[in-house]
Design an enzyme around this catalytic site. Structure first.
Site, short mmCIF file in Angstrom:
data_model
loop_
_atom_site.label_atom_id
_atom_site.label_comp_id
_atom_site.label_asym_id
_atom_site.label_seq_id
_atom_site.Cartn_x
_atom_site.Cartn_y
_atom_site.Cartn_z
N LYS A 168 0.87 -1.18 0.00
CA LYS A 168 0.00 0.00 0.00
C LYS A 168 0.90 1.22 0.00
O LYS A 168 1.92 1.25 0.71
CB LYS A 168 -0.89 -0.03 1.25
CG LYS A 168 -1.89 1.10 1.36
CD LYS A 168 -2.81 0.90 2.57
CE LYS A 168 -3.85 1.99 2.69
NZ LYS A 168 -4.76 1.79 3.85
N SER A 170 -9.65 1.98 2.93
CA SER A 170 -8.79 2.77 2.08
C SER A 170 -7.79 1.93 1.30
O SER A 170 -7.16 2.45 0.37
CB SER A 170 -8.02 3.80 2.92
OG SER A 170 -7.20 3.15 3.87
N SER A 204 -9.91 -0.53 7.11
CA SER A 204 -9.37 -0.47 5.75
C SER A 204 -8.66 -1.72 5.24
O SER A 204 -8.26 -1.74 4.08
CB SER A 204 -8.43 0.72 5.61
OG SER A 204 -9.19 1.89 5.55
#
Ligand code: GLN
Length: 483
Positions: A76, A151, A175
Protein backbone atom coordinates in the site's frame (compact mmCIF):
# COMPACT_ATOMS: atom_id res chain seq x y z
CA UNK A 1 0.52 -19.13 -12.94
CA UNK A 2 -1.32 -16.05 -11.70
CA UNK A 3 -3.93 -18.21 -9.98
CA UNK A 4 -1.47 -19.51 -7.41
CA UNK A 5 -1.70 -18.57 -3.75
CA UNK A 6 1.37 -17.64 -1.71
CA UNK A 7 1.41 -21.15 -0.25
CA UNK A 8 1.32 -22.70 -3.74
CA UNK A 9 4.03 -20.34 -4.96
CA UNK A 10 6.24 -21.31 -2.02
CA UNK A 11 5.82 -25.00 -2.88
CA UNK A 12 6.43 -24.39 -6.59
CA UNK A 13 9.58 -22.40 -5.92
CA UNK A 14 10.86 -25.02 -3.46
CA UNK A 15 10.20 -27.78 -6.02
CA UNK A 16 11.93 -25.72 -8.74
CA UNK A 17 8.79 -25.80 -10.93
CA UNK A 18 9.49 -22.16 -11.88
CA UNK A 19 11.75 -19.36 -10.73
CA UNK A 20 10.78 -16.18 -8.93
CA UNK A 21 12.04 -14.23 -11.94
CA UNK A 22 9.71 -16.13 -14.31
CA UNK A 23 6.73 -15.64 -12.02
CA UNK A 24 7.54 -11.97 -11.47
CA UNK A 25 7.68 -11.33 -15.22
CA UNK A 26 4.33 -13.08 -15.75
CA UNK A 27 2.68 -10.96 -13.05
CA UNK A 28 4.24 -7.69 -14.21
CA UNK A 29 2.92 -8.38 -17.72
CA UNK A 30 -0.49 -9.17 -16.28
CA UNK A 31 -0.54 -5.92 -14.32
CA UNK A 32 0.41 -3.93 -17.44
CA UNK A 33 -2.33 -5.66 -19.40
CA UNK A 34 -5.19 -5.60 -16.90
CA UNK A 35 -4.62 -2.82 -14.41
CA UNK A 36 -5.79 -0.01 -16.71
CA UNK A 37 -9.32 -1.36 -16.02
CA UNK A 38 -8.83 -1.23 -12.25
CA UNK A 39 -6.31 1.54 -11.45
CA UNK A 40 -5.05 -0.49 -8.50
CA UNK A 41 -1.41 0.58 -8.75
CA UNK A 42 0.06 4.07 -8.27
CA UNK A 43 3.62 2.98 -9.09
CA UNK A 44 5.07 -0.15 -10.65
CA UNK A 45 8.59 -1.05 -9.51
CA UNK A 46 9.59 -3.35 -12.38
CA UNK A 47 13.37 -2.96 -12.10
CA UNK A 48 13.38 -3.47 -8.36
CA UNK A 49 11.10 -6.49 -8.73
CA UNK A 50 13.33 -8.22 -11.28
CA UNK A 51 16.39 -7.45 -9.17
CA UNK A 52 14.74 -8.83 -6.00
CA UNK A 53 13.44 -11.90 -7.86
CA UNK A 54 16.91 -12.71 -9.19
CA UNK A 55 18.37 -12.27 -5.72
CA UNK A 56 15.71 -14.57 -4.24
CA UNK A 57 16.42 -17.21 -6.91
CA UNK A 58 20.12 -16.98 -6.07
CA UNK A 59 19.39 -17.38 -2.35
CA UNK A 60 17.32 -20.50 -3.07
CA UNK A 61 20.07 -21.88 -5.28
CA UNK A 62 22.36 -21.44 -2.27
CA UNK A 63 20.11 -23.61 -0.15
CA UNK A 64 18.00 -20.97 1.60
CA UNK A 65 14.29 -21.54 1.99
CA UNK A 66 11.30 -19.63 3.35
CA UNK A 67 7.68 -19.12 2.43
CA UNK A 68 8.29 -15.53 1.31
CA UNK A 69 11.58 -16.11 -0.49
CA UNK A 70 10.77 -15.03 -4.06
CA UNK A 71 7.08 -14.33 -3.37
CA UNK A 72 5.66 -11.37 -5.35
CA UNK A 73 3.77 -8.80 -3.29
CA UNK A 74 2.94 -5.08 -3.39
CA UNK A 75 2.80 -2.42 -0.71
CA UNK A 76 0.00 0.00 0.00
CA UNK A 77 1.44 3.36 -0.98
CA UNK A 78 1.74 4.64 2.57
CA UNK A 79 4.58 2.29 3.49
CA UNK A 80 7.80 4.22 2.90
CA UNK A 81 10.00 2.66 0.23
CA UNK A 82 13.50 4.03 -0.07
CA UNK A 83 14.07 6.01 -3.27
CA UNK A 84 10.58 5.14 -4.53
CA UNK A 85 7.58 7.45 -4.63
CA UNK A 86 5.46 7.05 -1.49
CA UNK A 87 2.41 9.15 -2.29
CA UNK A 88 -0.16 8.13 0.34
CA UNK A 89 -2.70 8.54 -2.47
CA UNK A 90 -2.19 12.31 -2.33
CA UNK A 91 -1.14 15.23 -4.46
CA UNK A 92 0.62 16.47 -1.32
CA UNK A 93 3.19 13.65 -1.54
CA UNK A 94 3.09 13.08 -5.30
CA UNK A 95 6.80 13.88 -5.58
CA UNK A 96 7.88 12.34 -2.26
CA UNK A 97 10.55 9.68 -2.50
CA UNK A 98 11.01 8.16 0.93
CA UNK A 99 14.56 8.34 2.30
CA UNK A 100 14.21 4.98 4.07
CA UNK A 101 12.18 1.77 4.08
CA UNK A 102 9.32 1.24 6.55
CA UNK A 103 10.05 -1.59 8.98
CA UNK A 104 7.37 -3.71 7.27
CA UNK A 105 8.97 -3.13 3.88
CA UNK A 106 12.46 -3.89 5.19
CA UNK A 107 11.33 -7.05 6.99
CA UNK A 108 9.50 -8.43 3.97
CA UNK A 109 12.43 -7.59 1.68
CA UNK A 110 14.79 -9.37 4.07
CA UNK A 111 12.51 -12.43 3.97
CA UNK A 112 12.93 -12.37 0.18
CA UNK A 113 9.56 -10.96 -0.91
CA UNK A 114 9.54 -9.27 -4.31
CA UNK A 115 7.93 -5.81 -4.52
CA UNK A 116 5.96 -5.39 -7.75
CA UNK A 117 4.74 -1.90 -6.93
CA UNK A 118 2.83 0.49 -4.71
CA UNK A 119 -0.93 0.21 -4.57
CA UNK A 120 -3.61 2.87 -4.83
CA UNK A 121 -5.43 4.02 -1.71
CA UNK A 122 -7.71 6.72 -0.37
CA UNK A 123 -5.85 9.97 0.21
CA UNK A 124 -4.00 9.61 3.53
CA UNK A 125 -6.06 6.42 4.13
CA UNK A 126 -9.23 8.41 4.77
CA UNK A 127 -12.20 6.73 3.18
CA UNK A 128 -14.13 3.52 2.64
CA UNK A 129 -14.35 3.45 -1.16
CA UNK A 130 -10.93 4.34 -2.57
CA UNK A 131 -12.54 7.28 -4.33
CA UNK A 132 -10.60 9.99 -2.48
CA UNK A 133 -7.28 9.01 -4.08
CA UNK A 134 -5.61 11.84 -6.00
CA UNK A 135 -4.71 9.15 -8.58
CA UNK A 136 -8.35 8.38 -9.28
CA UNK A 137 -10.82 5.80 -8.03
CA UNK A 138 -10.06 2.08 -8.00
CA UNK A 139 -12.64 -0.24 -9.58
CA UNK A 140 -13.92 -3.47 -8.04
CA UNK A 141 -12.94 -6.44 -10.24
CA UNK A 142 -16.26 -8.14 -9.36
CA UNK A 143 -18.13 -5.28 -11.00
CA UNK A 144 -16.23 -2.40 -12.51
CA UNK A 145 -19.07 0.00 -11.72
CA UNK A 146 -18.66 -0.61 -8.00
CA UNK A 147 -16.07 0.51 -5.44
CA UNK A 148 -13.52 -1.99 -4.09
CA UNK A 149 -13.77 -0.58 -0.56
CA UNK A 150 -11.14 1.54 1.09
CA UNK A 151 -8.79 2.77 2.08
CA UNK A 152 -6.69 -0.21 0.93
CA UNK A 153 -8.75 -0.55 -2.26
CA UNK A 154 -5.75 -0.83 -4.58
CA UNK A 155 -4.21 -3.73 -2.65
CA UNK A 156 -7.61 -5.44 -2.53
CA UNK A 157 -8.53 -4.97 -6.21
CA UNK A 158 -5.09 -6.13 -7.35
CA UNK A 159 -5.14 -9.31 -5.27
CA UNK A 160 -8.78 -10.07 -6.11
CA UNK A 161 -8.03 -9.69 -9.84
CA UNK A 162 -5.13 -12.15 -9.52
CA UNK A 163 -2.57 -9.51 -10.48
CA UNK A 164 -0.54 -10.81 -7.54
CA UNK A 165 -1.14 -13.22 -4.64
CA UNK A 166 -1.02 -10.86 -1.65
CA UNK A 167 -0.35 -7.28 -0.59
CA UNK A 168 0.22 -5.22 2.50
CA UNK A 169 -2.50 -2.90 3.74
CA UNK A 170 -3.40 -0.84 6.80
CA UNK A 171 -6.51 -0.61 8.93
CA UNK A 172 -7.42 2.44 11.02
CA UNK A 173 -11.16 1.84 11.09
CA UNK A 174 -11.61 -1.10 8.75
CA UNK A 175 -9.37 -0.47 5.75
CA UNK A 176 -8.09 -4.04 5.55
CA UNK A 177 -11.27 -5.90 6.49
CA UNK A 178 -13.81 -3.83 4.53
CA UNK A 179 -12.01 -3.99 1.15
CA UNK A 180 -11.38 -7.69 1.83
CA UNK A 181 -15.14 -8.14 2.25
CA UNK A 182 -15.92 -6.10 -0.89
CA UNK A 183 -13.53 -8.08 -3.12
CA UNK A 184 -13.81 -11.65 -1.76
CA UNK A 185 -10.47 -11.68 0.06
CA UNK A 186 -9.20 -12.62 3.48
CA UNK A 187 -7.72 -9.69 5.40
CA UNK A 188 -6.35 -9.42 8.89
CA UNK A 189 -5.94 -6.38 11.11
CA UNK A 190 -3.52 -7.43 13.85
CA UNK A 191 -3.55 -6.40 17.51
CA UNK A 192 -2.44 -2.78 17.90
CA UNK A 193 1.34 -2.91 18.40
CA UNK A 194 1.86 -6.27 16.69
CA UNK A 195 3.10 -4.79 13.40
CA UNK A 196 5.51 -1.85 13.42
CA UNK A 197 4.16 1.52 12.30
CA UNK A 198 7.64 2.90 11.66
CA UNK A 199 7.71 4.31 8.15
CA UNK A 200 3.97 3.83 7.75
CA UNK A 201 2.61 7.32 7.05
CA UNK A 202 0.34 8.12 9.99
CA UNK A 203 -3.37 8.81 9.75
CA UNK A 204 -4.56 8.24 13.35
CA UNK A 205 -1.61 6.88 15.28
CA UNK A 206 -3.53 5.21 18.12
CA UNK A 207 -5.68 3.27 15.63
CA UNK A 208 -3.44 2.55 12.60
CA UNK A 209 -2.19 -0.99 12.15
CA UNK A 210 -0.64 -2.74 9.16
CA UNK A 211 -1.62 -6.23 8.08
CA UNK A 212 -1.99 -8.69 5.20
CA UNK A 213 -4.56 -8.90 2.39
CA UNK A 214 -4.63 -12.22 0.52
CA UNK A 215 -7.04 -14.80 -0.84
CA UNK A 216 -6.77 -17.31 1.99
CA UNK A 217 -6.16 -17.41 5.73
CA UNK A 218 -3.18 -19.63 5.00
CA UNK A 219 -1.63 -16.82 2.91
CA UNK A 220 -2.46 -14.18 5.52
CA UNK A 221 -0.53 -16.32 8.03
CA UNK A 222 2.50 -16.36 5.71
CA UNK A 223 2.45 -12.61 5.06
CA UNK A 224 1.74 -11.67 8.69
CA UNK A 225 4.70 -13.81 9.75
CA UNK A 226 6.93 -11.56 7.68
CA UNK A 227 5.37 -8.32 8.97
CA UNK A 228 4.92 -8.89 12.71
CA UNK A 229 7.39 -8.32 15.50
CA UNK A 230 8.82 -5.88 17.99
CA UNK A 231 10.45 -2.75 16.61
CA UNK A 232 12.40 -0.41 18.88
CA UNK A 233 11.76 2.38 16.34
CA UNK A 234 8.03 2.33 17.11
CA UNK A 235 7.28 3.30 20.71
CA UNK A 236 3.86 1.56 20.53
CA UNK A 237 5.30 -1.68 19.20
CA UNK A 238 4.85 -4.50 21.71
CA UNK A 239 7.70 -6.77 22.72
CA UNK A 240 5.84 -10.08 22.57
CA UNK A 241 7.22 -13.16 20.84
CA UNK A 242 5.70 -13.80 17.39
CA UNK A 243 4.12 -17.25 17.24
CA UNK A 244 4.37 -19.48 14.17
CA UNK A 245 1.08 -18.51 12.51
CA UNK A 246 1.14 -21.27 9.90
CA UNK A 247 1.64 -23.84 12.68
CA UNK A 248 -1.58 -22.67 14.36
CA UNK A 249 -3.69 -23.61 11.31
CA UNK A 250 -4.34 -27.24 12.18
CA UNK A 251 -6.48 -26.93 15.28
CA UNK A 252 -9.96 -28.41 15.60
CA UNK A 253 -12.87 -26.06 16.24
CA UNK A 254 -14.49 -28.57 18.58
CA UNK A 255 -15.86 -26.64 21.54
CA UNK A 256 -14.78 -23.21 20.21
CA UNK A 257 -17.10 -20.65 21.77
CA UNK A 258 -18.31 -18.11 19.21
CA UNK A 259 -20.08 -15.00 20.44
CA UNK A 260 -22.62 -13.35 18.15
CA UNK A 261 -23.51 -9.83 19.34
CA UNK A 262 -27.24 -9.17 19.18
CA UNK A 263 -26.55 -5.52 18.29
CA UNK A 264 -25.02 -6.63 14.98
CA UNK A 265 -28.34 -7.71 13.53
CA UNK A 266 -30.05 -4.33 13.60
CA UNK A 267 -32.15 -2.57 10.99
CA UNK A 268 -29.12 -1.21 9.11
CA UNK A 269 -27.93 -4.67 8.04
CA UNK A 270 -28.88 -5.88 4.55
CA UNK A 271 -31.07 -8.95 5.26
CA UNK A 272 -29.32 -10.89 2.48
CA UNK A 273 -26.01 -10.37 4.28
CA UNK A 274 -27.63 -11.40 7.58
CA UNK A 275 -28.64 -14.66 5.93
CA UNK A 276 -25.12 -15.36 4.65
CA UNK A 277 -23.73 -14.68 8.14
CA UNK A 278 -26.21 -17.19 9.56
CA UNK A 279 -25.01 -19.73 6.98
CA UNK A 280 -21.41 -19.20 8.05
CA UNK A 281 -22.44 -19.67 11.68
CA UNK A 282 -24.10 -22.98 10.78
CA UNK A 283 -20.99 -24.05 8.90
CA UNK A 284 -18.82 -23.36 11.94
CA UNK A 285 -21.30 -25.19 14.17
CA UNK A 286 -20.90 -28.24 11.93
CA UNK A 287 -17.18 -28.00 12.61
CA UNK A 288 -17.82 -28.19 16.35
CA UNK A 289 -18.15 -24.55 17.40
CA UNK A 290 -20.67 -23.55 20.05
CA UNK A 291 -22.68 -20.37 19.45
CA UNK A 292 -23.61 -17.94 22.19
CA UNK A 293 -25.52 -14.68 21.92
CA UNK A 294 -23.62 -11.80 23.51
CA UNK A 295 -24.08 -8.05 23.85
CA UNK A 296 -21.83 -5.09 23.02
CA UNK A 297 -24.07 -2.39 24.53
CA UNK A 298 -21.88 0.62 23.68
CA UNK A 299 -21.42 -0.22 20.02
CA UNK A 300 -23.89 2.47 18.95
CA UNK A 301 -21.50 5.19 20.19
CA UNK A 302 -18.47 3.85 18.35
CA UNK A 303 -18.94 5.71 15.04
CA UNK A 304 -19.31 9.16 16.61
CA UNK A 305 -16.36 8.47 18.93
CA UNK A 306 -14.17 7.21 16.08
CA UNK A 307 -15.04 10.17 13.86
CA UNK A 308 -13.83 12.50 16.61
CA UNK A 309 -10.68 10.60 17.62
CA UNK A 310 -9.44 9.69 14.13
CA UNK A 311 -9.80 13.25 12.70
CA UNK A 312 -8.28 14.72 15.92
CA UNK A 313 -5.17 12.59 15.51
CA UNK A 314 -5.14 13.22 11.76
CA UNK A 315 -5.25 17.00 12.24
CA UNK A 316 -2.13 16.71 14.36
CA UNK A 317 -0.31 14.17 12.17
CA UNK A 318 -1.00 16.04 8.95
CA UNK A 319 0.37 19.34 10.28
CA UNK A 320 3.80 18.25 9.04
CA UNK A 321 2.63 18.62 5.44
CA UNK A 322 3.18 22.34 5.22
CA UNK A 323 5.18 22.79 2.04
CA UNK A 324 8.31 23.39 4.13
CA UNK A 325 9.09 20.20 6.01
CA UNK A 326 7.10 17.88 3.76
CA UNK A 327 4.80 18.01 0.81
CA UNK A 328 3.60 20.06 -2.11
CA UNK A 329 4.69 23.72 -2.13
CA UNK A 330 2.63 26.37 -3.90
CA UNK A 331 4.14 28.65 -6.55
CA UNK A 332 5.42 32.14 -5.60
CA UNK A 333 4.14 32.48 -2.01
CA UNK A 334 3.78 36.06 -0.84
CA UNK A 335 4.69 35.29 2.76
CA UNK A 336 4.79 32.38 5.21
CA UNK A 337 1.06 32.33 5.93
CA UNK A 338 0.28 32.42 2.22
CA UNK A 339 2.75 29.55 1.71
CA UNK A 340 1.02 27.41 4.34
CA UNK A 341 -2.49 28.24 3.20
CA UNK A 342 -2.00 27.68 -0.47
CA UNK A 343 0.34 24.66 -0.14
CA UNK A 344 -2.16 22.87 2.10
CA UNK A 345 -5.19 24.13 0.19
CA UNK A 346 -3.75 22.85 -3.10
CA UNK A 347 -2.11 19.71 -1.72
CA UNK A 348 -5.02 18.22 0.24
CA UNK A 349 -8.29 16.95 -1.22
CA UNK A 350 -11.78 17.65 0.13
CA UNK A 351 -12.12 14.66 2.46
CA UNK A 352 -8.72 15.24 4.06
CA UNK A 353 -9.50 18.94 4.54
CA UNK A 354 -12.83 18.00 6.13
CA UNK A 355 -11.11 15.66 8.60
CA UNK A 356 -8.46 18.25 9.50
CA UNK A 357 -11.17 20.82 10.20
CA UNK A 358 -13.28 18.43 12.28
CA UNK A 359 -10.22 17.25 14.21
CA UNK A 360 -8.81 20.70 14.90
CA UNK A 361 -12.26 21.82 16.07
CA UNK A 362 -12.64 18.84 18.42
CA UNK A 363 -9.23 19.55 19.94
CA UNK A 364 -9.67 23.31 20.32
CA UNK A 365 -9.88 25.01 23.73
CA UNK A 366 -13.44 24.90 25.01
CA UNK A 367 -14.44 21.92 22.86
CA UNK A 368 -11.74 19.45 23.91
CA UNK A 369 -13.68 18.19 26.95
CA UNK A 370 -17.00 18.05 25.14
CA UNK A 371 -15.74 16.10 22.11
CA UNK A 372 -12.27 14.61 22.35
CA UNK A 373 -12.33 13.67 26.03
CA UNK A 374 -15.87 12.34 25.74
CA UNK A 375 -14.87 10.25 22.74
CA UNK A 376 -11.93 8.80 24.70
CA UNK A 377 -14.31 7.80 27.48
CA UNK A 378 -16.54 6.03 24.97
CA UNK A 379 -13.46 4.31 23.61
CA UNK A 380 -12.85 2.82 27.05
CA UNK A 381 -16.48 1.66 27.30
CA UNK A 382 -16.20 -0.04 23.90
CA UNK A 383 -13.05 -1.82 25.08
CA UNK A 384 -14.74 -2.85 28.35
CA UNK A 385 -17.64 -4.38 26.39
CA UNK A 386 -15.17 -6.56 24.50
CA UNK A 387 -13.29 -7.55 27.65
CA UNK A 388 -16.56 -8.67 29.25
CA UNK A 389 -17.54 -10.59 26.10
CA UNK A 390 -14.19 -12.36 25.87
CA UNK A 391 -14.71 -13.70 29.40
CA UNK A 392 -17.47 -15.82 27.90
CA UNK A 393 -16.41 -16.55 24.31
CA UNK A 394 -13.25 -17.27 22.30
CA UNK A 395 -14.11 -15.25 19.21
CA UNK A 396 -16.82 -12.82 18.15
CA UNK A 397 -18.48 -13.24 14.77
CA UNK A 398 -20.61 -10.96 12.62
CA UNK A 399 -20.84 -9.19 9.29
CA UNK A 400 -17.84 -7.13 8.15
CA UNK A 401 -20.06 -4.53 6.49
CA UNK A 402 -23.78 -3.76 6.57
CA UNK A 403 -24.00 -3.60 2.75
CA UNK A 404 -22.07 -4.95 -0.22
CA UNK A 405 -19.84 -2.67 -2.33
CA UNK A 406 -21.77 0.38 -3.51
CA UNK A 407 -21.67 2.00 -6.93
CA UNK A 408 -18.85 4.40 -7.74
CA UNK A 409 -19.96 7.89 -6.74
CA UNK A 410 -23.00 6.71 -4.78
CA UNK A 411 -21.86 8.18 -1.47
CA UNK A 412 -19.69 11.04 -2.69
CA UNK A 413 -22.09 13.81 -1.78
CA UNK A 414 -22.81 12.44 1.70
CA UNK A 415 -19.67 11.67 3.74
CA UNK A 416 -21.69 10.64 6.80
CA UNK A 417 -23.43 7.90 4.76
CA UNK A 418 -19.97 6.44 4.07
CA UNK A 419 -18.92 6.80 7.72
CA UNK A 420 -21.93 4.72 8.80
CA UNK A 421 -20.73 1.79 6.68
CA UNK A 422 -17.80 1.38 9.12
CA UNK A 423 -20.11 0.33 11.96
CA UNK A 424 -18.81 -3.25 12.35
CA UNK A 425 -15.11 -2.61 11.83
CA UNK A 426 -14.15 0.48 13.85
CA UNK A 427 -14.79 -1.01 17.30
CA UNK A 428 -11.80 -3.36 16.92
CA UNK A 429 -9.55 -0.35 16.22
CA UNK A 430 -10.93 1.61 19.17
CA UNK A 431 -10.18 -1.39 21.42
CA UNK A 432 -6.92 -2.37 19.67
CA UNK A 433 -8.16 -5.92 19.03
CA UNK A 434 -7.26 -8.18 16.11
CA UNK A 435 -9.94 -8.75 13.46
CA UNK A 436 -10.25 -10.75 10.26
CA UNK A 437 -12.66 -10.69 7.34
CA UNK A 438 -13.18 -13.75 5.14
CA UNK A 439 -15.43 -14.51 2.15
CA UNK A 440 -18.91 -15.75 3.06
CA UNK A 441 -20.94 -15.61 -0.17
CA UNK A 442 -22.38 -13.18 -2.70
CA UNK A 443 -25.27 -10.73 -2.99
CA UNK A 444 -26.13 -9.57 -6.53
CA UNK A 445 -22.78 -10.93 -7.71
CA UNK A 446 -20.89 -8.87 -5.13
CA UNK A 447 -18.85 -10.51 -2.37
CA UNK A 448 -19.84 -10.49 1.30
CA UNK A 449 -17.46 -10.84 4.24
CA UNK A 450 -17.83 -12.34 7.68
CA UNK A 451 -15.78 -10.73 10.43
CA UNK A 452 -14.09 -12.56 13.30
CA UNK A 453 -12.65 -10.74 16.32
CA UNK A 454 -10.38 -12.25 18.99
CA UNK A 455 -8.66 -11.22 22.23
CA UNK A 456 -5.30 -9.42 22.06
CA UNK A 457 -2.54 -11.32 20.26
CA UNK A 458 -4.86 -14.16 19.20
CA UNK A 459 -4.17 -13.65 15.48
CA UNK A 460 -3.36 -17.37 15.30
CA UNK A 461 -6.83 -18.24 16.55
CA UNK A 462 -8.49 -16.01 13.94
CA UNK A 463 -6.36 -17.47 11.17
CA UNK A 464 -7.11 -21.02 12.29
CA UNK A 465 -10.87 -20.48 12.43
CA UNK A 466 -10.79 -18.89 8.98
CA UNK A 467 -8.60 -21.69 7.65
CA UNK A 468 -10.90 -24.42 8.98
CA UNK A 469 -13.84 -22.58 7.43
CA UNK A 470 -12.00 -22.29 4.11
CA UNK A 471 -11.16 -26.00 4.11
CA UNK A 472 -14.91 -26.62 4.18
CA UNK A 473 -16.23 -23.85 1.89
CA UNK A 474 -15.24 -22.59 -1.53
CA UNK A 475 -16.31 -18.91 -1.48
CA UNK A 476 -12.68 -17.79 -1.26
CA UNK A 477 -11.78 -19.70 -4.44
CA UNK A 478 -14.24 -17.80 -6.68
CA UNK A 479 -12.56 -15.63 -9.31
CA UNK A 480 -14.10 -12.47 -10.80
CA UNK A 481 -15.07 -12.87 -14.46
CA UNK A 482 -12.58 -11.31 -16.82
CA UNK A 483 -9.67 -11.82 -14.45
N1 GLN B 1 -13.31 4.37 6.66
C1 GLN B 1 -12.54 4.75 7.80
C2 GLN B 1 -12.09 6.17 7.68
O1 GLN B 1 -12.32 6.74 6.67
C3 GLN B 1 -11.36 3.82 7.99
C4 GLN B 1 -10.21 4.10 7.12
C5 GLN B 1 -9.02 3.27 7.46
O2 GLN B 1 -9.13 2.22 8.12
N2 GLN B 1 -7.85 3.74 7.06
O3 GLN B 1 -11.51 6.73 8.56
Amino acid sequence: MHQMTLAEIARGLADKKFSSEELTKVLLARITQLDPQLNSFISLTEDLAIEQAKAADARRANGESGALLGAPIAHKDLFCTQGIRTSCGSKMLDNFKAPYDATVVAKLAAAGAVTLGKTNMDEFAMGSANESSWYGAVKNPWNLEHVPGGSSGGSAAAVAARLLPAATATDTGGSIRQPAAFTNLTGLKPTYGRVSRWGMIAYASSLDQGGPLARTAEDCAILLQGMAGFDPNDSTSIDEPVPDYSASLGESLQGLRIGVPKEYFSAGLDPRIAELIQNSIQQLQKLGAVIKEISLPNMQYAIPAYYVIAPAEASSNLSRFDGVRFGHRCENPENLIDLYKRSRGEGFGAEVQRRIMVGAYALSAGYYDAYYLKAQKIRRLVKNDFMAAFNEVDIILGPTTPNPAWKLGAKNSDPVAAYLEDVYTITANLAGLPGLSMPAGFVDGLPVGVQLLAPYFQEGRLLNVAHQYQLNTDWHTRTPTGF
